[in-house]
Design a protein around this motif. Structure first.
Motif, PDB file in Angstrom:
ATOM      1  N   ILE A 254       0.821  -1.209   0.000  1.00  0.00           N
ATOM      2  CA  ILE A 254       0.000   0.000   0.000  1.00  0.00           C
ATOM      3  C   ILE A 254       0.857   1.263   0.000  1.00  0.00           C
ATOM      4  N   ASP A 255       2.010   1.205   0.635  1.00  0.00           N
ATOM      5  CA  ASP A 255       2.866   2.383   0.734  1.00  0.00           C
ATOM      6  C   ASP A 255       3.399   2.839  -0.617  1.00  0.00           C
ATOM      7  N   PHE A 256       3.306   1.973  -1.626  1.00  0.00           N
ATOM      8  CA  PHE A 256       3.807   2.339  -2.960  1.00  0.00           C
ATOM      9  C   PHE A 256       2.673   2.585  -3.960  1.00  0.00           C
ATOM     10  N   VAL A 257       1.451   2.659  -3.482  1.00  0.00           N
ATOM     11  CA  VAL A 257       0.323   2.963  -4.379  1.00  0.00           C
ATOM     12  C   VAL A 257       0.201   4.482  -4.529  1.00  0.00           C
ATOM     13  N   SER A 258       0.305   4.962  -5.759  1.00  0.00           N
ATOM     14  CA  SER A 258       0.216   6.408  -6.001  1.00  0.00           C
ATOM     15  C   SER A 258      -1.131   6.807  -6.596  1.00  0.00           C
ATOM     16  N   ARG A 259      -1.857   5.829  -7.134  1.00  0.00           N
ATOM     17  CA  ARG A 259      -3.133   6.164  -7.777  1.00  0.00           C
ATOM     18  C   ARG A 259      -3.979   4.904  -7.912  1.00  0.00           C
ATOM     19  N   ILE A 260      -5.266   5.041  -7.673  1.00  0.00           N
ATOM     20  CA  ILE A 260      -6.209   3.936  -7.888  1.00  0.00           C
ATOM     21  C   ILE A 260      -7.308   4.431  -8.822  1.00  0.00           C
ATOM     22  N   HIS A 261      -7.405   3.819  -9.981  1.00  0.00           N
ATOM     23  CA  HIS A 261      -8.418   4.203 -10.967  1.00  0.00           C
ATOM     24  C   HIS A 261      -9.462   3.089 -11.000  1.00  0.00           C
ATOM     25  N   THR A 262     -10.604   3.334 -10.328  1.00  0.00           N
ATOM     26  CA  THR A 262     -11.630   2.299 -10.243  1.00  0.00           C
ATOM     27  C   THR A 262     -12.310   2.048 -11.582  1.00  0.00           C
ATOM     28  N   GLY A 263     -12.355   3.079 -12.434  1.00  0.00           N
ATOM     29  CA  GLY A 263     -12.972   2.908 -13.745  1.00  0.00           C
ATOM     30  C   GLY A 263     -12.189   1.946 -14.626  1.00  0.00           C
ATOM     31  N   ASN A 264     -10.855   2.096 -14.620  1.00  0.00           N
ATOM     32  CA  ASN A 264      -9.995   1.213 -15.414  1.00  0.00           C
ATOM     33  C   ASN A 264      -9.546  -0.012 -14.635  1.00  0.00           C
ATOM     34  N   ALA A 265      -9.873  -0.048 -13.347  1.00  0.00           N
ATOM     35  CA  ALA A 265      -9.518  -1.174 -12.466  1.00  0.00           C
ATOM     36  C   ALA A 265      -8.012  -1.403 -12.434  1.00  0.00           C
ATOM     37  N   VAL A 266      -7.242  -0.328 -12.173  1.00  0.00           N
ATOM     38  CA  VAL A 266      -5.787  -0.446 -12.087  1.00  0.00           C
ATOM     39  C   VAL A 266      -5.263   0.353 -10.906  1.00  0.00           C
ATOM     40  N   CYS A 267      -4.140  -0.119 -10.359  1.00  0.00           N
ATOM     41  CA  CYS A 267      -3.378   0.613  -9.339  1.00  0.00           C
ATOM     42  C   CYS A 267      -2.072   1.069  -9.964  1.00  0.00           C
ATOM     43  N   HIS A 268      -1.674   2.298  -9.713  1.00  0.00           N
ATOM     44  CA  HIS A 268      -0.407   2.820 -10.209  1.00  0.00           C
ATOM     45  C   HIS A 268       0.633   2.729  -9.100  1.00  0.00           C
ATOM     46  N   ILE A 269       1.857   2.377  -9.466  1.00  0.00           N
ATOM     47  CA  ILE A 269       2.955   2.264  -8.511  1.00  0.00           C
ATOM     48  C   ILE A 269       3.804   3.530  -8.536  1.00  0.00           C
ATOM     49  N   LYS A 270       4.146   4.030  -7.366  1.00  0.00           N
ATOM     50  CA  LYS A 270       4.916   5.271  -7.234  1.00  0.00           C
ATOM     51  C   LYS A 270       6.201   5.258  -8.061  1.00  0.00           C
ATOM     52  N   ASN A 271       6.499   6.394  -8.668  1.00  0.00           N
ATOM     53  CA  ASN A 271       7.769   6.629  -9.365  1.00  0.00           C
ATOM     54  C   ASN A 271       8.040   5.629 -10.482  1.00  0.00           C
ATOM     55  N   THR A 272       7.001   4.992 -10.996  1.00  0.00           N
ATOM     56  CA  THR A 272       7.146   4.059 -12.113  1.00  0.00           C
ATOM     57  C   THR A 272       5.963   4.245 -13.061  1.00  0.00           C
ATOM     58  N   THR A 273       6.031   3.575 -14.188  1.00  0.00           N
ATOM     59  CA  THR A 273       4.903   3.576 -15.128  1.00  0.00           C
ATOM     60  C   THR A 273       4.075   2.294 -14.974  1.00  0.00           C
ATOM     61  N   THR A 274       4.350   1.539 -13.940  1.00  0.00           N
ATOM     62  CA  THR A 274       3.687   0.250 -13.727  1.00  0.00           C
ATOM     63  C   THR A 274       2.241   0.441 -13.281  1.00  0.00           C
ATOM     64  N   LYS A 275       1.359  -0.299 -13.925  1.00  0.00           N
ATOM     65  CA  LYS A 275      -0.055  -0.314 -13.563  1.00  0.00           C
ATOM     66  C   LYS A 275      -0.451  -1.754 -13.252  1.00  0.00           C
ATOM     67  N   LEU A 276      -0.955  -1.978 -12.067  1.00  0.00           N
ATOM     68  CA  LEU A 276      -1.363  -3.319 -11.667  1.00  0.00           C
ATOM     69  C   LEU A 276      -2.883  -3.437 -11.745  1.00  0.00           C
ATOM     70  N   PRO A 277      -3.387  -4.428 -12.451  1.00  0.00           N
ATOM     71  CA  PRO A 277      -4.842  -4.599 -12.507  1.00  0.00           C
ATOM     72  C   PRO A 277      -5.382  -5.158 -11.194  1.00  0.00           C
ATOM     73  N   PHE A 278      -6.614  -4.785 -10.848  1.00  0.00           N
ATOM     74  CA  PHE A 278      -7.257  -5.441  -9.710  1.00  0.00           C
ATOM     75  C   PHE A 278      -8.614  -5.994 -10.177  1.00  0.00           C
ATOM     76  N   SER A 279      -9.031  -7.066  -9.545  1.00  0.00           N
ATOM     77  CA  SER A 279     -10.231  -7.762  -9.989  1.00  0.00           C
ATOM     78  C   SER A 279     -11.384  -7.539  -9.013  1.00  0.00           C
ATOM     79  N   LYS A 280     -12.595  -7.819  -9.489  1.00  0.00           N
ATOM     80  CA  LYS A 280     -13.789  -7.597  -8.668  1.00  0.00           C
ATOM     81  C   LYS A 280     -13.787  -8.466  -7.415  1.00  0.00           C
TER      82      LYS A 280
END
Length: 356
Positions: free
Chosen positions: A309-335
């Motif tokens: 959680i300490d490295f989560v910089s953004r949560i986009h519920t519409g696209n269902a992705v979490c962004h990781i701080k200081n990177t371009t990494t986007k992690l998908p999350f499921s229902k």
């Protein structure tokens, strides 16, 4: 000469015989048994506990089920995993094989000169990791303080305790003892050192009568061992002693502070650990295993991902992705893990938080 026992696991009996014929040319290799499929191979290893396993991972008989997953299975039952020598005709599996920590990779036909190199490497590794005996240390401790030096060896916990003892002895100098005659200092310090120091087995504290010296010893011991004795185990005071994860593979101990992990990603029966430095380390445990041992601030958000959680910089519920701080990494999350996502949002909002 050090001798190494071995078993051969190959669905092709002819190839197994060829491997055995080459290995028999080495006096240091001792044959134990052979097997031709996954189940018999696993049972063969557990029964004989060999030093070396010659393993085929691309069998011509697919019903034999031989593969790299046999190595993962060994971790469920054995503390010490045999050295795995892959023997196959398929060179495309080489990179993936080394991710499983295999010792060497041979392409058929197996050549004696290539096996000889591996045997020499194995002998060298065995020689370099021979531990110091308790008797060696006691003999060394009987020397004078000025001559006391550690015996060269690998960094086992036993060795580290010996180094701590040596540092304590070095602290007992003539300048720290008051009201003593200068001419008698050396002999008295040596006598006191031999009487007061009690060496204990494994990780027990070395006791010294002098209270100040004992306190210093305890501090040194903690500094020496606090990052080396924790394997997936949360210590009591998490502020002073953060969780250390030890990724172990064939005598290689890799220590990772949990707080440095951005996220974990499932990769079949292994898990890729991604650090904030950009480095990725593979551990031969399932993501479900890590879900059970990693608590806050880690949360599972997908069948394939656990995020810090300490490295989560953004949560986009519409696209269902979490962004990781200081990177371009986007992690998908499921229902199925929506409750965890809601908990992450609530946790972040409960801190020093301003919503605009």
């Amino acid at each position: 000469m050090k001798h190494f026992t071995y078993v051969i696991i190959d669905d092709d009996q002819q190839n197994g015989l060829k491997t055995k014929a080459i290995a028999e040319g080495f006096q240091s290799l001792i044959f134990l048994a052979t097997a031709h499929n996954y189940d018999d191979g696993l049972d063969c290893i557990l029964e004989h506990k060999p030093d070396i396993v010659f393993l085929e991972i691309d069998p011509s008989d697919k019903d034999s089920n031989l593969s790299l997953h046999l190595i993962n299975e060994l971790h469920r039952y054995l503390t010490v995993i045999p050295k795995v020598f892959i023997t196959t005709k398929n060179d495309a599996l080489c990179f993936n094989a080394f991710k499983y920590g295999v010792f060497d990779y041979f392409l058929f036909p197996l050549e004696a000169k290539e096996l000889r190199k591996s045997v020499f490497r194995l002998e060298k590794e065995y020689t370099s990791t021979t531990p110091i005996s308790k008797q060696q240390f006691v003999a060394t401790a009987s020397n004078t303080v000025s001559d006391l030096k550690p015996i060269t060896s690998t960094n086992t916990l036993e060795d580290e305790n010996q180094v701590v003892a040596i540092e304590v002895l070095d602290e007992i100098s003539p300048s720290t003892i008051e009201n003593e005659e200068e001419t008698n200092l050396d002999s008295e310090i040596i006598d006191e050192t031999e009487e007061e120091i009690i060496e204990t087995v494994d990780n027990e504290i070395i006791k010294v009568d002098d209270e100040e010296i004992e306190n210093n010893l305890v501090e040194n011991k903690l500094e020496t061992n606090e990052n080396k004795e924790v394997t997936f185990l949360q210590v009591e005071n998490t502020k002073e002693k953060p969780l250390i994860i030890c990724v172990k593979s064939y005598g290689d101990y890799r220590y990772i502070e949990a707080k440095d992990i951005c996220y974990l990603q499932a990769d079949n029966n292994s898990t890729d650990i991604h650090l904030h430095t950009g480095e990725m380390i593979t551990a031969f445990k399932t993501l479900k295993h890590f879900e059970g041992v990693l608590k806050y601030p880690f949360a599972r958000i997908h069948n394939s991902y656990i995020v810090n959680i300490d490295f989560v910089s953004r949560i986009h519920t519409g696209n269902a992705v979490c962004h990781i701080k200081n990177t371009t990494t986007k992690l998908p999350f499921s229902k199925s893990y929506k409750e965890n996502i809601d908990a992450i949002i609530t946790t972040i909002a409960s801190g020093n938080y301003l919503e605009i």
